[in-house]
Design a protein around this motif. Structure first.
Motif, short mmCIF file in Angstrom:
data_model
loop_
_atom_site.label_atom_id
_atom_site.label_comp_id
_atom_site.label_asym_id
_atom_site.label_seq_id
_atom_site.Cartn_x
_atom_site.Cartn_y
_atom_site.Cartn_z
N SER A 27 0.82 -1.22 0.00
CA SER A 27 0.00 0.00 0.00
C SER A 27 0.84 1.26 0.00
N THR A 28 0.34 2.23 -0.75
CA THR A 28 1.04 3.53 -0.81
C THR A 28 0.24 4.56 -0.02
N VAL A 29 0.81 5.74 0.09
CA VAL A 29 0.10 6.85 0.74
C VAL A 29 -1.21 7.12 0.01
N LEU A 30 -1.18 7.00 -1.32
CA LEU A 30 -2.40 7.23 -2.09
C LEU A 30 -3.48 6.20 -1.75
N CYS A 31 -3.08 4.92 -1.59
CA CYS A 31 -4.07 3.90 -1.19
C CYS A 31 -4.74 4.31 0.12
N LEU A 32 -3.90 4.81 1.02
CA LEU A 32 -4.41 5.23 2.32
C LEU A 32 -5.42 6.37 2.13
N LYS A 33 -5.06 7.34 1.28
CA LYS A 33 -5.96 8.48 1.07
C LYS A 33 -7.28 8.04 0.44
#
Length: 323
Positions: A27-33
């Motif tokens: 997971s990336t920061v974008l997935c988190l967002k």
């Protein structure tokens, strides 16, 4: 293949908490967002994750979360979309004490306490500000927060000793209040200055009561009010956050001679008459005597948040009629 392990985070936004789970490895920061958007409806591009940093800078969208080395349950502070971002407001013009002292702030100006950017500032204070603590909260006590300048003593006049500038009945007042309230001192000055003043007034050494803690100007936040620019205020939520579940808007009262200091919690503030020109007024100032009685009258209430402290002087009279 084993199931990918999940990592979970808590996102704090607008005074609520959301739990978000994501596969650990990829997971990336974008997935988190994106996951946050699903839960909070705040669009990805409007999210500001305050404490998600990589090498001191806000973490980029493409960054893998595993590189940030976050513990499970890590709390992420988010600011969401704000209609107008007030951080661009210029600093306030120098306002003379008295102009602002007598602001009778209107209701629309008081709809401040839930503005996200202020909640984020308060959350930051709760996380990083250290209240100087001297004693333990006592079960079942309410909280009294006191200003120093012009509330407990006159800091402009010259005097040889603290006693000359001390507001009359200060120690009697604190002794009486201490029966029902834990007492905190919050001054818009520096910690060193508060310590010196409390020594000078004999507050820190008095055997009849104990002060719970001191807060200084660093615990304050600035809020933007269209008519007046940026104002520094004392948000009680900083104390409530630090003493979660102990003090709240139900059991806290704050005395200050400047009404704007309790802009963030107008229901909890009582504007005390300023004590100035001590030499002239020392013999006739009875404010603390009357307020000690008011605090006693409120002590039995489970919830004080509905009271309008502006009419505190009438409260006694109405109580007499009821009995």
């Amino acid at each position: 293949m084993a199931e990918p392990t999940l990592n979970y985070f808590i996102v704090k936004w607008s005074a609520k908490e959301y739990e978000i789970s994501l596969p650990s490895g990829s997971s990336t920061v974008l997935c988190l967002k994106k996951a946050i958007e699903i839960q909070t409806k705040v669009k990805v591009e409007r999210q500001k994750l305050l404490n998600l940093k990589f090498k001191g800078k806000p973490a980029e969208d493409g960054l893998k979360l595993c590189t940030l080395d976050l513990k499970p349950g890590f709390k992420i502070m988010m600011m969401g979309s704000l209609e107008e971002d007030i951080t661009t407001a210029s600093t306030a013009p120098e306002l003379k004490d008295d102009v602002i002292n007598d602001l009778d702030l209107t209701e629309e100006e008081i709809a401040l306490e839930n503005r996200e950017e202020y909640l984020a500032k308060i959350a930051k204070r709760v996380n990083s500000y250290e209240i100087k603590i001297f004693s333990e909260p006592r079960p079942g006590k309410k909280l009294l927060v006191l200003d120093v300048d012009y509330t407990l003593f006159d800091h402009r006049s010259a005097a040889e000793t603290g006693n000359e500038l001390m507001r009359p009945y200060l120690h009697e007042f604190l002794t009486s209040a201490y029966n029902d309230y834990d007492i905190m001192i919050w001054s818009a000055t520096s910690m060193k200055w508060i310590e010196e003043k409390m020594k000078l007034l004999g507050v820190s050494t008095n055997q009849n009561y104990k002060i719970l803690g001191y807060l200084d100007y660093l615990a304050m936040i600035s809020v933007h009010i269209p008519k007046h620019g940026l104002l520094d205020v004392k948000p009680l939520a900083v104390i409530w956050g630090k003493f979660d579940g102990i003090y709240s808007s139900k059991n806290t009262i704050m005395f200050d001679d400047i009404r704007r200091n309790f802009l963030m919690n107008p229901q909890n503030g009582l504007r005390i008459r300023a004590f100035r020109e001590a030499h002239l007024n020392r013999d006739k100032d009875r404010e603390l005597l009357y307020l000690a009685q008011y605090l006693k009258d409120l002590a039995p209430l489970d919830d004080m948040s509905h009271l309008n402290h502006r009419s505190w002087e009438k409260y006694r009279a109405s109580k007499k009629h009821h009995h």
